[in-house]
Design a protein around this motif. Structure first.
Motif, PDB file in Angstrom:
ATOM      1  N   GLU A  47     -24.931 -36.836 -35.605  1.00 58.26           N
ATOM      2  CA  GLU A  47     -25.416 -36.204 -34.369  1.00 58.26           C
ATOM      3  C   GLU A  47     -25.635 -34.706 -34.572  1.00 58.26           C
ATOM      4  N   ALA A  48     -24.850 -34.118 -35.478  1.00 49.86           N
ATOM      5  CA  ALA A  48     -24.919 -32.675 -35.719  1.00 49.86           C
ATOM      6  C   ALA A  48     -24.455 -32.390 -37.141  1.00 49.86           C
ATOM      7  N   GLY A  49     -24.630 -31.147 -37.558  1.00 44.16           N
ATOM      8  CA  GLY A  49     -24.203 -30.734 -38.886  1.00 44.16           C
ATOM      9  C   GLY A  49     -22.695 -30.659 -38.996  1.00 44.16           C
ATOM     10  N   PRO A  50     -22.189 -30.480 -40.217  1.00 43.65           N
ATOM     11  CA  PRO A  50     -20.749 -30.494 -40.438  1.00 43.65           C
ATOM     12  C   PRO A  50     -20.030 -29.224 -39.994  1.00 43.65           C
ATOM     13  N   ILE A  88     -28.215 -27.536 -42.855  1.00 42.00           N
ATOM     14  CA  ILE A  88     -29.159 -28.421 -42.172  1.00 42.00           C
ATOM     15  C   ILE A  88     -30.575 -28.001 -42.550  1.00 42.00           C
ATOM     16  N   ARG A  89     -31.387 -28.981 -42.924  1.00 44.68           N
ATOM     17  CA  ARG A  89     -32.761 -28.698 -43.361  1.00 44.68           C
ATOM     18  C   ARG A  89     -33.718 -29.687 -42.721  1.00 44.68           C
ATOM     19  N   GLU A  90     -34.904 -29.216 -42.365  1.00 43.81           N
ATOM     20  CA  GLU A  90     -35.959 -30.093 -41.863  1.00 43.81           C
ATOM     21  C   GLU A  90     -37.105 -30.074 -42.865  1.00 43.81           C
ATOM     22  N   ILE A  91     -37.564 -31.255 -43.222  1.00 44.72           N
ATOM     23  CA  ILE A  91     -38.723 -31.387 -44.116  1.00 44.72           C
ATOM     24  C   ILE A  91     -39.745 -32.289 -43.427  1.00 44.72           C
ATOM     25  N   LYS A 122     -28.636 -37.968 -41.968  1.00 44.31           N
ATOM     26  CA  LYS A 122     -29.856 -37.664 -41.221  1.00 44.31           C
ATOM     27  C   LYS A 122     -29.498 -37.450 -39.758  1.00 44.31           C
ATOM     28  N   ILE A 123     -29.969 -36.338 -39.222  1.00 44.72           N
ATOM     29  CA  ILE A 123     -29.781 -36.044 -37.806  1.00 44.72           C
ATOM     30  C   ILE A 123     -30.969 -36.592 -37.016  1.00 44.72           C
ATOM     31  N   ALA A 124     -32.164 -36.438 -37.562  1.00 45.91           N
ATOM     32  CA  ALA A 124     -33.385 -36.958 -36.932  1.00 45.91           C
ATOM     33  C   ALA A 124     -34.301 -37.443 -38.048  1.00 45.91           C
ATOM     34  N   CYS A 125     -35.022 -38.540 -37.772  1.00 47.50           N
ATOM     35  CA  CYS A 125     -35.898 -39.087 -38.800  1.00 47.50           C
ATOM     36  C   CYS A 125     -36.939 -40.014 -38.187  1.00 47.50           C
ATOM     37  N   PHE A 126     -38.154 -39.940 -38.686  1.00 44.55           N
ATOM     38  CA  PHE A 126     -39.199 -40.869 -38.266  1.00 44.55           C
ATOM     39  C   PHE A 126     -38.817 -42.303 -38.598  1.00 44.55           C
ATOM     40  N   PHE A 145     -31.904 -33.257 -42.033  1.00 48.18           N
ATOM     41  CA  PHE A 145     -30.791 -33.814 -42.797  1.00 48.18           C
ATOM     42  C   PHE A 145     -29.849 -32.725 -43.282  1.00 48.18           C
ATOM     43  N   PHE A 146     -28.702 -33.164 -43.805  1.00 49.73           N
ATOM     44  CA  PHE A 146     -27.793 -32.297 -44.551  1.00 49.73           C
ATOM     45  C   PHE A 146     -27.031 -33.162 -45.541  1.00 49.73           C
ATOM     46  N   VAL A 147     -26.542 -32.526 -46.585  1.00 53.00           N
ATOM     47  CA  VAL A 147     -25.693 -33.203 -47.561  1.00 53.00           C
ATOM     48  C   VAL A 147     -24.266 -32.759 -47.253  1.00 53.00           C
TER      49      VAL A 147
END
Length: 191
Positions: A47-50, A88-91, A122-126, A145-147
């Motif tokens: 739901e959110a980053g760490p 957190i990164r968006e691509i 993944k926080i959001a994804c198609f 996403f984030f690792v």
């Protein structure tokens, strides 16, 4: 003698019924196992980053594929990014329907190395929803996403510096023919 034969027959029927039930339950149980453990490169949902970011970085590469029977083009806008653990990164991916008819597809995904899937969130994804494209429509599709920083503590991943996120779009189960969604504006993207 009759009672021994009857007990054996009843035991065989119970055993066969249990095996049949196990066969039907195996796919959902396997999917649940993969989601919980990241086995086979299955990513996690968050739901959110760490809330914390480490200095350790990993390179994340992006791969895009199209399954048979789908006349779409699909590619990552950026082939790879470098991220800090916890960042957190968006691509984005560019997708286009190359056919003369509206169609729908679902994206499946995995991460390599497979063991890294339990840390890839993944926080959001198609890929969370079926995608619909009108004939000739182009869209820009995002992944946020984030690792997980916990990856830094995993001795099996101490030397892993590259993770590949791979998607494959397959035609929707209904034959990939749908009515266009006129109410949802498409973002123009060069392909």
């Amino acid at each position: 003698m009759k009672s021994k034969v009857g007990m054996t027959a009843a035991a065989c029927v119970v055993f066969a019924g249990a095996m049949l039930g196990a066969a039907f339950a195996s796919v959902p149980l396997y999917n649940l196992f993969c989601k919980v453990t990241g086995y086979g490169g299955t990513t996690q949902r968050a739901e959110a980053g760490p809330g914390k970011v480490l200095d350790r970085t990993v390179r994340v590469r992006f791969d895009a594929n199209i399954g048979n029977g789908l006349e779409w083009s699909f590619r990552p806008v950026d082939r790879e990014v470098e991220v800090k653990l916890g960042e957190i990164r968006e691509i984005h991916y560019a997708v286009a329907n190359r056919s003369g008819a509206p169609s729908a597809a679902t994206a499946v995904f995995n991460v390599t190395p497979g063991i890294a899937g339990q840390y890839f969130n993944k926080i959001a994804c198609f890929c969370f929803n079926e995608q619909h494209l009108a004939a000739g429509e182009k869209q820009d599709m995002a992944v946020t996403f984030f690792v997980d920083p916990a990856m830094a503590s995993d001795p099996e991943l101490r030397y892993v510096d590259t993770i590949t996120l791979s998607y494959t779009f397959f035609p929707a189960e209904d034959g990939a023919t749908v009515k266009p969604l006129a109410a949802v504006p498409a973002t123009k993207s060069p392909l």
